[in-house]
Design an enzyme around this catalytic site. Structure first.
Site, PDB file in Angstrom:
ATOM      1  N   PRO A  61       0.948  -1.208   0.099  1.00 17.46           N
ATOM      2  CA  PRO A  61       0.196   0.038  -0.078  1.00 17.46           C
ATOM      3  C   PRO A  61       0.779   1.209   0.094  1.00 17.46           C
ATOM      4  O   PRO A  61       1.949   1.329   0.763  1.00 17.46           O
ATOM      5  CB  PRO A  61      -0.686  -0.102   1.397  1.00 17.46           C
ATOM      6  CG  PRO A  61      -0.925  -1.767   1.447  1.00 17.46           C
ATOM      7  CD  PRO A  61       0.394  -1.903   0.978  1.00 17.46           C
ATOM      8  N   CYS A  62       0.602   2.153  -0.838  1.00 15.49           N
ATOM      9  CA  CYS A  62       1.336   3.545  -1.081  1.00 15.49           C
ATOM     10  C   CYS A  62       0.862   4.675  -0.572  1.00 15.49           C
ATOM     11  O   CYS A  62       1.555   5.621  -0.634  1.00 15.49           O
ATOM     12  CB  CYS A  62       1.332   3.604  -2.747  1.00 15.49           C
ATOM     13  SG  CYS A  62      -0.139   3.995  -3.348  1.00 15.49           S
ATOM     14  N   GLN A  63      -0.303   4.416   0.543  1.00 16.70           N
ATOM     15  CA  GLN A  63      -0.738   5.881   1.162  1.00 16.70           C
ATOM     16  C   GLN A  63       0.332   6.650   1.821  1.00 16.70           C
ATOM     17  O   GLN A  63       0.313   7.857   1.762  1.00 16.70           O
ATOM     18  CB  GLN A  63      -1.941   5.653   1.884  1.00 16.70           C
ATOM     19  CG  GLN A  63      -3.126   5.136   1.183  1.00 16.70           C
ATOM     20  CD  GLN A  63      -3.374   3.716   0.906  1.00 16.70           C
ATOM     21  OE1 GLN A  63      -2.325   2.972   0.881  1.00 16.70           O
ATOM     22  NE2 GLN A  63      -4.536   3.256   0.685  1.00 16.70           N
TER      23      GLN A  63
END
Length: 376
Positions: free
Chosen positions: A83-85
């Site tokens: 996940p890149c958040q």
């Protein structure tokens, strides 16, 4: 050396990477993902091709457990997009101070445990600027310490036949090689220009119920009269000042599709011809998914949009799969992994009226506009 390799996908979502690797002819035995709805979509679209999705917390799962669940003895490649958040420009820029950044550490841990011959890690371009580039340098140093030749590059999905200006950072690693190569661009020249939005979606009819169009995942979004009036005055390639909606330009690739998270639902691009935001099917086309990739009725439409926006574009993934196979001497089996999508159970279990009622019940204010929001 394994000529017909098998691999797994981590943080798989609905399986954009798996789709591209299978399309290239590399067998992905399993995809692992925490979101049950994404695993549902993964299985609907990959099980018939010999790839199974599993719900897994990759903070906790060991490499041995993943192999057991996948039903394989060895993973020749590991692919995934943690996940890149934490690193997104639109996020809080917390970088490795955000606990979610540890998911990249777990990707490295699983690579260490499984010792594949190659890996592919995908993320947002802003990963390279966190802590002035030190975080990415640390990631690459850890992977090199495991015996891999490692390099990274920010790539444009449009270069690989995706009708979207989507930039992603890709880290590749290979064992037993002096260099690691990235795939050459296939589009973006005078002879083979980028695919435009119109080339991707112009053959689709206007959005409508399945009984009207026969197109899966192509239902319209409800807009207020005020919003429709404003969108009707919006020129292609421009932004609507009141709502910040961007309108697609038919002769250019799409804007980057975003996924959102939690209660955040990003604004979707407006169709260049119709006065509405694009449908899930149009979004999927702009992300490079084929029309055989379906989201069953049981998956809420907001989740369908999010899964599309979170996915790695399959044509880009396919280009990387072919490039890795060439470097590693792997044999591609494109026909053997095609499968027969007609063997799946029906994607639609609701009538058009039932599906329309569900859309109304789940209506989101951003699609209606500020006037409707203030009135509600």
């Amino acid at each position: 050396m394994t000529k017909k390799p098998t691999g797994i996908e981590l943080f798989a979502g609905c399986g954009g990477l798996s789709t591209g690797f299978l399309d290239a002819g590399l067998h992905v035995a399993a995809g692992f993902e925490l979101d049950a709805r994404a695993v549902d979509a993964y299985n609907y679209n990959h099980d018939y091709r010999g790839s199974r999705g599993f719900i897994a917390d990759l903070n906790l799962a060991s490499g041995a457990e993943l192999l057991e669940r996948a039903g394989i003895m060895r993973a020749d490649f590991v692919i995934g997009g943690p996940p890149c958040q934490p690193f997104s420009i639109a996020g809080k820029r917390q970088g490795k101070r955000d606990i979610r950044a540890d998911l990249i550490g777990h990707f490295i841990r699983i690579v260490d445990e499984l010792k594949p011959s190659a890996f592919m890690l995908e993320n947002v371009p802003n990963l390279a600027s966190i802590d002035s580039g030190e975080f990415l340098d640390d990631v690459k140093a850890e992977l090199r310490a495991l015996g891999y030749k490692v390099d990274h590059r920010v790539v444009l999905a449009a270069d690989y036949g995706v009708p979207q200006n989507r930039k992603r950072l890709v880290v590749l690693g290979v064992k037993g090689k002096r260099t690691v190569r990235f795939p050459d661009a296939t589009h973006g020249t005078a002879e083979r220009p980028y695919l435009s939005s119109a080339e991707a979606i112009d053959d689709l009819p206007d959005a409508g119920e399945f009984g009207e169009t026969g197109i899966f995942n192509h239902e319209p979004t409800m807009h207020s009269d005020d919003m429709i009036e404003r969108l009707s005055a919006l020129e292609p390639g421009k932004r609507e000042r009141g709502s910040y909606h961007d309108r697609l330009h038919p002769e250019r690739p799409s804007y980057t599709l975003r996924a959102g998270s939690g209660n955040f639902s990003p604004l979707r691009p407006v169709h260049y011809k119709h006065h509405r935001v694009i449908t899930v099917r149009e979004s999927a086309r702009l992300q490079g998914f084929s029309d055989d990739f379906l989201w069953p009725d049981r998956i809420p439409r907001l989740q369908q949009y999010r899964q599309v926006g979170n996915a790695v574009p399959p044509p880009m993934a396919e280009a990387f799969a072919r490039c890795l196979a060439e470097q590693m001497g792997w044999t591609l089996d494109k026909a053997g992994l095609a499968g027969d999508p007609s063997t799946r159970p029906p994607a639609h279990i609701y009538t058009d009226d039932e599906r329309k009622a569900l859309r109304t019940a789940r209506l989101r204010g951003a699609s209606l506009g500020k006037v409707a929001l203030s009135a509600g």
